[in-house]
Design a protein around this motif. Sequence first.
Motif, PDB file in Angstrom:
ATOM      1  N   GLU A 197      84.105  38.238  18.652  1.00 19.09           N
ATOM      2  CA  GLU A 197      84.635  39.269  17.760  1.00 19.09           C
ATOM      3  C   GLU A 197      84.560  38.829  16.300  1.00 19.09           C
ATOM      4  OE1 GLU A 197      88.457  40.703  18.939  1.00 19.09           O
ATOM      5  OE2 GLU A 197      87.863  41.054  21.005  1.00 19.09           O
ATOM      6  N   ILE A 198      83.472  38.148  15.961  1.00 16.21           N
ATOM      7  CA  ILE A 198      83.249  37.713  14.587  1.00 16.21           C
ATOM      8  C   ILE A 198      82.973  38.935  13.711  1.00 16.21           C
ATOM      9  CG2 ILE A 198      80.775  37.351  14.948  1.00 16.21           C
ATOM     10  CD1 ILE A 198      80.928  34.958  13.072  1.00 16.21           C
ATOM     11  N   THR A 199      83.396  38.888  12.462  1.00 13.87           N
ATOM     12  CA  THR A 199      83.240  40.027  11.555  1.00 13.87           C
ATOM     13  C   THR A 199      81.903  39.956  10.817  1.00 13.87           C
ATOM     14  OG1 THR A 199      84.296  38.875   9.711  1.00 13.87           O
ATOM     15  CG2 THR A 199      85.718  40.123  11.209  1.00 13.87           C
ATOM     16  N   VAL A 200      81.514  41.083  10.206  1.00 15.33           N
ATOM     17  CA  VAL A 200      80.265  41.122   9.439  1.00 15.33           C
ATOM     18  C   VAL A 200      80.292  40.163   8.255  1.00 15.33           C
ATOM     19  CG1 VAL A 200      78.777  42.572   7.998  1.00 15.33           C
ATOM     20  CG2 VAL A 200      79.648  43.448  10.182  1.00 15.33           C
ATOM     21  N   PRO A 201      81.397  40.097   7.451  1.00 16.55           N
ATOM     22  CA  PRO A 201      81.421  39.093   6.372  1.00 16.55           C
ATOM     23  C   PRO A 201      81.235  37.672   6.886  1.00 16.55           C
ATOM     24  CG  PRO A 201      83.156  40.702   6.035  1.00 16.55           C
ATOM     25  CD  PRO A 201      82.582  40.983   7.382  1.00 16.55           C
ATOM     26  N   ALA A 202      81.800  37.369   8.059  1.00  8.73           N
ATOM     27  CA  ALA A 202      81.642  36.032   8.621  1.00  8.73           C
ATOM     28  C   ALA A 202      80.201  35.784   9.052  1.00  8.73           C
ATOM     29  CB  ALA A 202      82.585  35.843   9.808  1.00  8.73           C
ATOM     30  N   LEU A 203      79.530  36.808   9.556  1.00 11.63           N
ATOM     31  CA  LEU A 203      78.117  36.671   9.934  1.00 11.63           C
ATOM     32  C   LEU A 203      77.254  36.416   8.700  1.00 11.63           C
ATOM     33  CD1 LEU A 203      77.807  39.534  12.577  1.00 11.63           C
ATOM     34  CD2 LEU A 203      77.617  37.080  13.012  1.00 11.63           C
ATOM     35  N   ILE A 204      77.521  37.152   7.629  1.00  9.07           N
ATOM     36  CA  ILE A 204      76.786  36.917   6.385  1.00  9.07           C
ATOM     37  C   ILE A 204      77.070  35.509   5.873  1.00  9.07           C
ATOM     38  CG2 ILE A 204      76.406  37.709   4.026  1.00  9.07           C
ATOM     39  CD1 ILE A 204      75.457  39.666   6.158  1.00  9.07           C
ATOM     40  N   SER A 205      78.313  35.075   6.000  1.00  8.57           N
ATOM     41  CA  SER A 205      78.685  33.715   5.610  1.00  8.57           C
ATOM     42  C   SER A 205      77.929  32.689   6.444  1.00  8.57           C
ATOM     43  CB  SER A 205      80.198  33.526   5.782  1.00  8.57           C
ATOM     44  OG  SER A 205      80.565  32.165   5.653  1.00  8.57           O
ATOM     45  N   PHE A 206      77.777  32.965   7.743  1.00  5.88           N
ATOM     46  CA  PHE A 206      77.041  32.061   8.636  1.00  5.88           C
ATOM     47  C   PHE A 206      75.583  31.943   8.201  1.00  5.88           C
ATOM     48  CE2 PHE A 206      74.545  31.284  12.511  1.00  5.88           C
ATOM     49  CZ  PHE A 206      75.144  30.119  12.972  1.00  5.88           C
ATOM     50  N   ILE A 207      74.975  33.069   7.848  1.00  7.93           N
ATOM     51  CA  ILE A 207      73.587  33.043   7.355  1.00  7.93           C
ATOM     52  C   ILE A 207      73.503  32.205   6.085  1.00  7.93           C
ATOM     53  CG2 ILE A 207      71.690  34.420   6.421  1.00  7.93           C
ATOM     54  CD1 ILE A 207      72.629  36.749   8.122  1.00  7.93           C
ATOM     55  N   ALA A 208      74.416  32.469   5.154  1.00  4.73           N
ATOM     56  CA  ALA A 208      74.387  31.759   3.869  1.00  4.73           C
ATOM     57  C   ALA A 208      74.552  30.258   4.061  1.00  4.73           C
ATOM     58  CB  ALA A 208      75.480  32.301   2.949  1.00  4.73           C
ATOM     59  N   PHE A 209      75.420  29.864   4.973  1.00  7.31           N
ATOM     60  CA  PHE A 209      75.623  28.434   5.213  1.00  7.31           C
ATOM     61  C   PHE A 209      74.346  27.779   5.702  1.00  7.31           C
ATOM     62  CE2 PHE A 209      76.672  24.832   7.932  1.00  7.31           C
ATOM     63  CZ  PHE A 209      77.468  24.075   7.083  1.00  7.31           C
ATOM     64  N   ASN A 210      73.673  28.395   6.660  1.00  4.40           N
ATOM     65  CA  ASN A 210      72.447  27.817   7.208  1.00  4.40           C
ATOM     66  C   ASN A 210      71.292  27.844   6.217  1.00  4.40           C
ATOM     67  OD1 ASN A 210      72.682  27.156  10.313  1.00  4.40           O
ATOM     68  ND2 ASN A 210      73.919  28.980   9.957  1.00  4.40           N
ATOM     69  N   MET A 211      71.327  28.778   5.279  1.00  6.15           N
ATOM     70  CA  MET A 211      70.276  28.859   4.272  1.00  6.15           C
ATOM     71  C   MET A 211      70.420  27.779   3.208  1.00  6.15           C
ATOM     72  SD  MET A 211      69.892  32.936   3.587  1.00  6.15           S
ATOM     73  CE  MET A 211      68.964  32.627   2.096  1.00  6.15           C
ATOM     74  N   THR A 212      71.642  27.398   2.908  1.00  5.44           N
ATOM     75  CA  THR A 212      71.875  26.540   1.745  1.00  5.44           C
ATOM     76  C   THR A 212      72.358  25.140   2.086  1.00  5.44           C
ATOM     77  OG1 THR A 212      74.106  27.484   1.546  1.00  5.44           O
ATOM     78  CG2 THR A 212      72.369  28.485   0.221  1.00  5.44           C
ATOM     79  N   THR A 213      72.607  24.851   3.351  1.00  8.12           N
ATOM     80  CA  THR A 213      73.110  23.531   3.696  1.00  8.12           C
ATOM     81  C   THR A 213      71.961  22.530   3.830  1.00  8.12           C
ATOM     82  OG1 THR A 213      74.692  22.378   5.120  1.00  8.12           O
ATOM     83  CG2 THR A 213      73.032  23.763   6.202  1.00  8.12           C
ATOM     84  N   ILE A 214      72.256  21.337   4.329  1.00  8.70           N
ATOM     85  CA  ILE A 214      71.241  20.290   4.497  1.00  8.70           C
ATOM     86  C   ILE A 214      70.070  20.843   5.297  1.00  8.70           C
ATOM     87  CG2 ILE A 214      70.781  18.041   5.538  1.00  8.70           C
ATOM     88  CD1 ILE A 214      73.683  17.311   5.041  1.00  8.70           C
ATOM     89  N   PRO A 215      68.834  20.731   4.797  1.00 15.48           N
ATOM     90  CA  PRO A 215      67.680  21.272   5.523  1.00 15.48           C
ATOM     91  C   PRO A 215      67.332  20.410   6.733  1.00 15.48           C
ATOM     92  CG  PRO A 215      66.954  20.122   3.552  1.00 15.48           C
ATOM     93  CD  PRO A 215      68.457  20.120   3.520  1.00 15.48           C
TER      94      PRO A 215
END
Length: 760
Positions: free
Chosen positions: A671-689
């Motif tokens: 039951e994750i929310t849409v803002p949390a999903l966008i946050s999840f994308i952003a984390f994986n895009m900008t964290t350690i490659p």
Amino acid sequence: MKRFALAGNPNSGKTTLFNSLTGSTAHVGNWPGVTVDKKEGLYKKLEEDINIIDLPGIYSLSPYTSEEVISRNYILDEKPDCVINIVDVTNLERNLYLTTQLMEIDVPIIIALNMMDVLRKSGKELDAKKLEEELGVPVVEISALKEENLDELMLRAYSTSLTPRKGSSLLENSQLSHLVHDVEIAFKGMKVDNALFHAVKIIEKDEIEEKNHPDLINIVNEFKETFTDNIFGNDLEAIVADARYKYITSNFSKVVTKLGNEEEEKFEFTPSDKIDKVLTNKWAGIPIFLAILFLVFHFTFSENLFYLGGLFANVAPSFEGTMFEGLLWTDGGLNSIGVILFNLMDIITSFLGGLIGELISGAPMWIQSFVNDGALAGVFGVLSFVPQILLLFLFFSILEDSGYMARVAFILDKLFRRFGLSGRAFMPMIMGFGCSVPAIVNTRTLADENEKTATIRVIPFFSCGAKLPILTAIAGAIVTISNISNPDIITYSMYVLGMVTAIVTVILMRNTTMKGDVPPFIMELPNYHLPQFKSLMIHLWDKLKHYIEKAFTIILASTIIIWFLSSFSWGYEFLPSVIMYEGEEIIVNLRMNESILAGLGNLFAPIFAPLGFGSNLNDYVWIFAVAAVTGLIAKENVIATFGTLAACVGGLYIATEEGVLEVAAMISATEITVPALISFIAFNMTTIPCFAAVATAKGELTKKKFRGTLTFWLVTSYVVSMMIYSIGTVWWTAFIFIALAIISIFCIRYFNKRKSLTNK
């Protein structure tokens, strides 16, 4: 085996020639500095195979940049059997400056006059025989792009390589001839190879030569004291450069002539000039670039490329129950090329998965689970995105090879320069869309160390192909479970978010902790041209090969480990799946929270709670946290992890109806929310490659800066994701983050000012 080195100016067509000769997978770009290390390949059409070495594109053999040092050291130290000097005939005089330096080395040389087709099209011709007589080395007219006359080039190069050659210098007939002769004799007395080349370089006050041969500096200095009868005084470096240009102008300016009547040539705008009046317009340039990016993503990810309206209503019933239902259109709209290809791959992987499942249906439950949930689910989940990834690479390759991306760097230079960054830094950034590894290596073209470090740190924010499945899968899942439509808009927005984050953070660094002078940005804009089909296919094959290799090595191993950890308890008890019936057969694992993976995931799930995908979720709070951690090994692992876990948790909440994605199952289970999903994308895009990019960054940075870079990636990804989740959930928190940003900038500036005063 003989070794031929390709040497030439950036944008002279050197790497295109390399690909044409070898069929290599070397990437062809259309901006200066794309080749930062030598690449090797075989030419197999002669009586013996020839090893072709593609050296970095350089303007001279002076040690001002790492590319020049690489090329210079290779020719001097490795002693190739022949140097093929690629010369752009549309810029003949500038390209011949490097030629005059190469000729001073004791190595066989042949001149490849490239882009002859472009020269003829412009109504000009070149006297190659006269050029060959003046230079004293073989000259061959070619077109690397159209693969014209390449066999003759290699035949003459092979013949040239059979005879040793002594270097010659145009300075032998200049006012510096006596000095050149004396220093050359001194080098020969020291038994130094390529004595003439080293003599000229030490006269030019070459840093490498002065460091290696300090005893010979006195000869040059004594001569300088007596040599003042010149407009350059006793600046010997300027005198040498002037002598080269005067020699080139006086001997080769009339080699290129206009066909037809010899009336005075009037200036005319070329097609490239006319296009640039629009694409490089100071007001329209950036909006056009963003619009082009949107079209790229629209054609790759959109499920409603065009609305079919009544046509859909008339045609759709004819295809109900067939493979075309949902393949070509969705909800009355025609699917994009990327979505159609994705659906086709999904059909193939689903068919193969079902076939393999039937073959092992009689095996023990743990074996079926291992094959279906461990080996196949994750790998097939990743492979489903291969068509879209290749399509996106194709679009970006076309933009690069056509010459457009060089214009983008030109457009952004004026904007970047105001904030302490040159447009040259944008080149490696934009390469990050393909892969972070070559993009990080490409930062060697940046002269300022602080600018280089700042650029390396933000390159992963330009999402590479490995992150594309994360964006596509989650965007598609959001569309599936919510009223939000058009996954291409979500994906495009995330790419723009990455670029904005990169620009903001690099500007922040360059104005605070990594201040430095902004070096001048001089770049020759190449003419627009249609990309070479062969080069595009070589590039795509290279990406596909590496992606497949990773899928069946790192990703396969990771999914098997994830399966094991999620299928066994801490007592190594297999947690069997349970068959439930809710209209359809559903296989689920009711004991997932007893698994080893759940225990490990629950340990660090609280860390991600402020980002929206940690311990603040409902059941299975650890799933998104585990996926984020596995993504630190390889970004493809995120979707592979979802594919492995979906078979266990999906059925608890969602019937196995056609079209429900694995990520949608994760969303429904937690039951994750849409803002949390966008946050999840952003984390994986900008964290350690990925580990490969981290290793590359480590090789380019000092230990201190590398540790700072790892910290920067973690902190930036955490802060950006937290901002997205917080603002998306409670909009007024935006003001808190703005205030914190202002305070942080003020504190950093104050600290730097105090530090500067202390150093004084």
